[in-house]
Each structure stands twice: as structure tokens, then as C-alpha cells.
Design a protein around this motif. Structure first.
Motif, short mmCIF file in Angstrom:
data_model
loop_
_atom_site.label_atom_id
_atom_site.label_comp_id
_atom_site.label_asym_id
_atom_site.label_seq_id
_atom_site.Cartn_x
_atom_site.Cartn_y
_atom_site.Cartn_z
N LEU A 26 0.25 -1.11 -0.34
CA LEU A 26 -0.24 0.35 0.06
C LEU A 26 0.50 1.06 0.19
N ASP A 27 1.97 1.09 0.81
CA ASP A 27 2.61 2.23 0.74
C ASP A 27 4.02 1.81 1.42
N VAL A 28 5.16 2.53 0.84
CA VAL A 28 6.70 2.90 1.52
C VAL A 28 6.42 4.00 1.72
N LEU A 29 6.71 3.59 4.06
CA LEU A 29 6.83 4.34 4.64
C LEU A 29 8.47 4.67 5.51
N SER A 30 9.04 3.76 4.78
CA SER A 30 10.82 4.64 4.87
C SER A 30 11.41 3.25 4.47
N PHE A 31 12.89 3.99 3.88
CA PHE A 31 13.97 3.20 3.48
C PHE A 31 14.98 3.80 3.69
N ASP A 32 16.17 2.85 3.58
CA ASP A 32 17.44 3.19 3.68
C ASP A 32 18.29 2.44 3.32
N ILE A 36 14.04 -1.23 5.42
CA ILE A 36 12.62 -1.36 4.41
C ILE A 36 11.58 -0.97 5.34
N LEU A 37 10.35 -0.21 4.76
CA LEU A 37 9.54 -0.30 5.93
C LEU A 37 7.89 0.13 5.19
N LEU A 38 7.32 -1.16 4.55
CA LEU A 38 6.75 -1.34 3.41
C LEU A 38 5.17 -1.41 4.74
N GLU A 39 3.95 -0.67 3.71
CA GLU A 39 2.81 -1.02 5.07
C GLU A 39 1.73 -1.96 3.53
N THR A 40 1.78 -3.35 3.92
CA THR A 40 1.09 -4.34 3.16
C THR A 40 -0.43 -3.85 3.34
N GLU A 41 -0.89 -5.05 2.60
CA GLU A 41 -2.22 -5.68 2.77
C GLU A 41 -2.57 -6.40 4.22
N GLN A 42 -1.06 -7.29 4.52
CA GLN A 42 -1.23 -7.58 5.77
C GLN A 42 -0.28 -7.48 7.15
N GLY A 43 -0.12 -6.50 7.18
CA GLY A 43 0.67 -5.01 7.67
C GLY A 43 1.14 -4.40 7.24
N MET A 44 2.21 -4.38 8.44
CA MET A 44 3.63 -3.66 7.95
C MET A 44 4.74 -4.23 8.48
N LEU A 45 5.55 -4.00 6.97
CA LEU A 45 6.89 -5.17 6.82
C LEU A 45 7.58 -4.52 6.79
N LEU A 46 9.04 -5.40 7.73
CA LEU A 46 9.98 -4.19 8.08
C LEU A 46 11.39 -5.08 7.18
N THR A 50 21.66 -5.38 3.89
CA THR A 50 22.78 -4.07 3.77
C THR A 50 22.64 -3.80 2.80
N ASP A 51 22.88 -2.29 2.11
CA ASP A 51 22.97 -2.41 0.75
C ASP A 51 21.44 -2.13 0.31
N LEU A 52 20.67 -2.01 0.86
CA LEU A 52 18.93 -2.20 0.33
C LEU A 52 19.05 -1.74 -0.96
N HIS A 53 18.23 -1.30 -0.81
CA HIS A 53 17.96 -0.45 -3.14
C HIS A 53 16.84 -0.36 -3.08
N VAL A 54 15.44 0.11 -3.52
CA VAL A 54 14.47 -0.38 -4.06
C VAL A 54 14.40 -0.01 -5.40
N ASN A 55 13.77 -1.21 -6.05
CA ASN A 55 14.88 -0.67 -7.63
C ASN A 55 13.19 -0.42 -8.43
N ARG A 56 12.42 -0.76 -7.73
CA ARG A 56 11.43 -0.65 -8.61
C ARG A 56 9.70 -0.45 -7.59
N LEU A 57 9.09 0.38 -7.62
CA LEU A 57 7.93 0.74 -6.52
C LEU A 57 6.77 1.36 -7.72
N SER A 58 5.42 0.65 -8.24
CA SER A 58 4.52 0.99 -8.49
C SER A 58 3.30 1.00 -7.53
N LEU A 59 2.85 1.68 -6.64
CA LEU A 59 1.94 1.67 -5.62
C LEU A 59 0.35 1.72 -6.51
#
Length: 93
Positions: A26-32, A36-46, A50-59
Motif C-alpha cells: 500500500l505504501d513505502v513508509l521509509s527506506f535506507d 525498508i518499511l512497507l505498509e502491506t495488505e497484511q500489516g507493516m513489513l520491516l 545491508t546495501d538495500l535499494h528500491v529498484n522498482r516501485l508501483s503503488l
């Protein structure tokens, strides 16, 4: 007239802990590079790693692709976000 919300299926596909494809986002709340903190249909997902990157985002489609070393996935049952609140206040409700 009642508004009906379409619920997307939440799916996690991870390859060798190096890439992850997530649907039902549903949303990307924060990332570094370490979290990465995502809001999903099943709750918050943390996602921790290391060296994490968001390559593609389609809300619009509810999809996120990430790359990097994925060390942990952690869900919390925090209800869906309310507009105007910080992600931190939603996490500790």
C-alpha cells in the motif's frame, strides 16, 4: 453509496536473499540502506539487511522490487495507516 476497497493479494518472492519482489504493498513508509518499511495488505513489513535499494516501485499496482542483502523480514499487525500520522506513531499505537 458504499465504497468498496479492492484488496490486493500480498506475495513475497525472494531470490537467494539478494532480491525481493513484493505485491500487496500500500505504501513505502521509509527506506535506507539497512531498513525498508512497507505498509502491506497484511500489516507493516520491516525488511532489514545491508546495501538495500528500491529498484522498482508501483503503488498503483501495489508492487515493490528491492535488491541488496536481505537479512530479516518482520511483520507487525498495526492497522492500515491513517493519513497525517507519522510511521513511528503508527508503529507504536
Amino acid at each position: 453509496m458504499d465504497e468498496k476497497k479492492t484488496v490486493m493479494a500480498h506475495r513475497v518472492l525472494m531470490n537467494n536473499r539478494q532480491t525481493g519482489n513484493f505485491s500487496g504493498v500500500l505504501d513505502v513508509l521509509s527506506f535506507d540502506v539497512s531498513e525498508i518499511l512497507l505498509e502491506t495488505e497484511q500489516g507493516m513489513l520491516l525488511i532489514k539487511g545491508t546495501d538495500l535499494h528500491v529498484n522498482r516501485l508501483s503503488l498503483e499496482k501495489g508492487e515493490v522490487d528491492i535488491a541488496g542483502r536481505i537479512d530479516a523480514l518482520s511483520y507487525s499487525d498495526v492497522p492500515h495507516a491513517h493519513k497525517g500520522e507519522s510511521w513511528l506513531s503508527r508503529m507504536f499505537r
